[in-house]
Design an enzyme around this catalytic site. Structure first.
Site, PDB file in Angstrom:
ATOM      1  N   GLU A  60       0.580  -1.336   0.185  1.00 32.04           N
ATOM      2  CA  GLU A  60      -0.059   0.421  -0.015  1.00 32.04           C
ATOM      3  C   GLU A  60       0.856   1.417  -0.129  1.00 32.04           C
ATOM      4  O   GLU A  60       2.144   1.445   1.101  1.00 32.04           O
ATOM      5  CB  GLU A  60      -0.804   0.309   1.126  1.00 32.04           C
ATOM      6  CG  GLU A  60      -1.219   1.414   1.343  1.00 32.04           C
ATOM      7  CD  GLU A  60      -2.568   1.564   2.701  1.00 32.04           C
ATOM      8  OE1 GLU A  60      -2.707   0.693   3.638  1.00 32.04           O
ATOM      9  OE2 GLU A  60      -3.339   2.347   3.439  1.00 32.04           O
ATOM     10  N   ASP A  99      -0.447  -1.097   5.879  1.00 28.37           N
ATOM     11  CA  ASP A  99      -0.919  -0.346   7.105  1.00 28.37           C
ATOM     12  C   ASP A  99      -1.908  -1.065   8.080  1.00 28.37           C
ATOM     13  O   ASP A  99      -2.822  -1.054   7.683  1.00 28.37           O
ATOM     14  CB  ASP A  99      -0.874   0.733   7.050  1.00 28.37           C
ATOM     15  CG  ASP A  99      -0.350   1.921   5.914  1.00 28.37           C
ATOM     16  OD1 ASP A  99       0.866   1.386   5.901  1.00 28.37           O
ATOM     17  OD2 ASP A  99      -0.383   3.327   5.741  1.00 28.37           O
ATOM     18  N   ASP A 118      -4.348   0.062  10.186  1.00 23.07           N
ATOM     19  CA  ASP A 118      -5.225   1.489  10.389  1.00 23.07           C
ATOM     20  C   ASP A 118      -6.339   1.058   9.284  1.00 23.07           C
ATOM     21  O   ASP A 118      -6.360  -0.192   8.934  1.00 23.07           O
ATOM     22  CB  ASP A 118      -4.693   2.290  10.505  1.00 23.07           C
ATOM     23  CG  ASP A 118      -4.462   3.046   8.549  1.00 23.07           C
ATOM     24  OD1 ASP A 118      -4.742   2.126   7.879  1.00 23.07           O
ATOM     25  OD2 ASP A 118      -3.836   3.861   8.291  1.00 23.07           O
ATOM     26  N   ASP A 150      -7.412   1.935   6.581  1.00 22.51           N
ATOM     27  CA  ASP A 150      -7.833   2.228   5.498  1.00 22.51           C
ATOM     28  C   ASP A 150      -7.329   1.192   4.800  1.00 22.51           C
ATOM     29  O   ASP A 150      -7.634   0.441   4.035  1.00 22.51           O
ATOM     30  CB  ASP A 150      -6.560   2.999   5.131  1.00 22.51           C
ATOM     31  CG  ASP A 150      -7.773   5.200   4.825  1.00 22.51           C
ATOM     32  OD1 ASP A 150      -8.745   4.926   4.824  1.00 22.51           O
ATOM     33  OD2 ASP A 150      -7.298   6.109   4.568  1.00 22.51           O
TER      34      ASP A 150
END
Ligand code: 0RA
Length: 651
Positions: free
Chosen positions: A434, A512, A514, A516
């Site tokens: 990503e 990541d 998180d 997203d």
């Protein structure tokens, strides 16, 4: 000792030795009986015991089954059936209960004339479960009396004994899998829950509960109850919970064709994917087989003939293919076969060819009259088929254009790909990363001999909501396909994946930690699930697990992957009591790690942990992806709230 008696006891021990030899065979080669000694085989023990209770329910003597997982990972299965018979079995000179629990396949042999086995035809019997359990206790409530008998690795500890009166009826089996046999002894709640849910849909009217005493919150154990009145119709509604239906009520087909009971429920939704789930004797046939062939044949022929007669196809300049009749189709097929022949890579493909005709005639007869009785709905379905045919032609054109461009352009690899030096796919890895910045770190940190990096910009297209031709307009998806070296569609099947050119046998998704990141990971997984499922089935797809924290105290630096690890390690590093002297860095994104850190924590094959993606149940995965990526918001919110504990890791 009189001669007579001596002979009897010799017989008895000879019998016993035979029994022990039988169970010993199971312990020597457990995989031959339950598939493997990993997580799958472990759960197989539960399915085996539950199947026996389901059989009792199908015979009409039981309506409730309770499954409990105990703190020590032992399991209790309790039913309210007639109870396993406890009378003396004269030939074997032991109780019927003991025979059922110690003689291989006694279940089948013993009760063949007593009642018809309907569910667990694949069953190896509870005696296998007994052989593979360090401890097992059977309690039978029958004819007003409670009987019990205990075993260790299948060996009876005493003959079945009466322990008191009761007004209950039923059988309770409590077993603890033998830790010296199984490499994994921890049961997974979701795996059990998914199977029991499936069982409740496949066997309407049976109440099945699941209680997990390992997970207690506010004094209440984790618990679920599965009950379906409507069976397969409700199964289809459950699978399509988050999709927009184009027909109000699923079509239901039930018949008994030459001794083969056939049940089918189906509906159409506005999505582009086909979701046909099939079962033989309640076993999920992932690879399909003759029952699915019969269904497809009948569906195509019956709908085609209706559409031709309706005149709706007259203006259509394109030919309509079998695929077009299945776009947006969700169906569950369940057949019962006396002697099923399982074929295919994972032995989940039904081979019995007479089943083709049985399902074909059941489906065509009922579907034809349904179409005649529901002209409004029939028109909607044919309309959907026409749109599917048009879209399929558009997709083929787009696909051919992309592939032609690739050939003309020398089959060039994407400019953003940092390829590896090695060209042996079996050792090569592709990291899908990503963002460009993390991609940069990964490029510097990797071992360029066998690790390739493809950075992805932001969110890729949500393939759950777009038709196939759209994916050829999407740069990121095109890059993934070209980098991998695979092609969607082969010469004779638009839906097959051509992986003859596959360049990596490990495809690792690295995003990541998180929200997203987890969204992007789900988008990529959806792409693989919908268009490149074969890569998942071959075990080529993985998820990278970057650490969540870096703890620092002076020169002492440690990485942690979970909250629990963080607490333990903080305490360990601050042995002198100065907890606040331990610095904590929370990694929100991969970009916060330098190349060396990324290598040592996440990419170095000697120390990293990567999670292999597997499809435990295609039905569950389909439900999950459609929920996470589909239109309806409410079920997604429910899911996230229900799983908040796990989702928290991602925030
Ligand atoms: C053999 C014969 C009968 C019942 C059962 C087995 C039986 C087995 C299991 C295993 C789990 N629960 C079970 N419940 C019943 C029929 C006995 C009769 O005729 O009463």
């Amino acid at each position: 000792m009189s001669e007579e008696k001596a002979k009897n006891s010799a017989d008895y021990s000879a019998d016993n030795i035979q029994v022990l030899e039988g169970l010993e065979a199971v312990r020597k080669r457990p995989a031959m009986y339950i598939g493997d000694i990993g997580v799958k085989g472990l759960h197989h023990l539960i399915w085996e015991v539950v199947d026996n209770s389901i059989d009792e329910a199908l015979a009409g003597h039981c309506d409730t089954i309770h499954v409990t997982v105990h703190e020590d990972n032992s399991v209790t299965v309790e039913d309210n059936g007639r109870g396993i018979p406890t009378d003396m079995h004269h030939k074997e000179k032991k109780s019927a209960l003991e025979v059922v629990l110690t003689v291989l396949h006694a279940g089948g042999k013993f009760d063949k004339d007593t009642y018809k086995v309907s569910g667990g035809l694949h069953g190896v019997g509870v005696s296998c479960v007994n052989a593979l359990s360090s401890d097992l206790k059977a309690t039978v409530y029958r004819n007003g009396v409670i009987f019990e008998q205990e075993f260790k690795i299948g060996v009876p500890q005493y003959p079945a004994r009466q322990i008191g009166p009761t007004d209950k009826r039923g059988t309770t089996i409590h077993f603890k899998p033998d830790a010296s046999i199984f490499v994994i002894t921890e049961f997974k709640y979701e795996t059990i829950a998914n199977r029991l849910r499936e069982m409740s849909f496949l066997n309407a009217g049976i109440r099945i509960t699941l209680t997990d005493l390992r997970e207690i919150e506010d004094g209440t154990p984790k618990r679920d109850e599965f009950f379906s009145e409507g069976g397969l119709v409700e199964f289809v509604q459950y699978l399509d919970e988050t999709r927009e239906k184009i027909i109000d009520h699923p079509i239901y087909i039930e018949s008994d064709q030459n001794g083969v009971p056939v049940q089918v429920a189906m509906n159409y939704n506005s999505s582009y994917s086909e979701n046909v789930v099939s079962y033989v004797n309640t076993i999920n046939t992932y690879e399909g087989g003759s029952h699915v062939t019969g269904f497809r044949r009948a569906l195509t022929r019956t709908l085609k003939s209706y559409a031709d007669k309706s005149g709706m196809l007259d203006k259509l300049k394109l030919e309509v293919s079998g695929d077009d009749f299945r776009e947006g189709l969700t169906a569950v097929i369940s057949v019962k076969v006396q002697e099923p022949q399982f074929e295919g890579q994972t032995k989940t493909k039904l081979g019995n060819s007479d089943v083709i005709g049985a399902v074909d005639s059941a489906v065509s007869e009922t579907l034809q009259s349904w179409l005649e009785e529901h002209p409004k709905e029939a028109k909607i379905i044919v309309g959907k088929v026409i749109l599917a045919a048009q879209a399929r032609h558009a997709a083929r054109k787009a696909r051919e254009m992309v592939q032609r461009k690739n050939v003309l352009g020398g089959g060039g690899l994407p400019g953003k790909l940092a390829d590896c030096a090695n060209s042996d796919p079996t050792v090569c890895e592709l990291y899908l990363v990503e963002g460009d910045s993390a991609g940069g770190s990964a490029k510097q940190g990797r071992d360029r001999d066998f690790q390739a990096i493809l950075p992805l910009k932001g969110k890729i297209l949500n393939v759950e909501k777009a038709h196939e031709h759209k994916i050829y307009d999407n740069e990121e998806i095109k890059n993934i396909l070209t980098a991998l070296g695979v092609k969607l569609g082969t010469a004779n099947d638009d839906k097959e994946l051509d992986m003859t050119g596959l360049r990596y046998h490990k495809i690792i998704i690295m995003t990541d930690a998180d929200i997203d990141g987890s969204h992007i990971r789900t988008l990529i997984l959806t792409l693989f699930f919908r268009y490149m499922r074969a890569l998942i089935e071959n075990g080529y797809v993985y998820i990278a697990l970057p650490p969540l924290y870096l703890l620092k105290r002076g020169k002492d630096e440690r990485y942690c992957w979970t909250e629990e690890e963080r607490k333990l390690m903080t305490a360990d590093m601050a042995k002198d009591g100065k907890i606040d002297s331990v610095g904590i860095q929370r990694y929100k994104g991969l970009g916060e790690m330098n190349p060396e850190q990324l290598w040592t924590t996440t990419m170095d094959p000697n120390v990293r942990t990567i999670k292999q993606v597997n499809i435990e149940s295609a039905a569950e995965a389909d439900h999950l992806f459609s929920m996470l990526m589909g239109d309806e918001v409410a079920p997604r919110r429910d899911f996230i709230e229900k799983n908040a504990k796990y989702a928290k890791i991602d925030t």
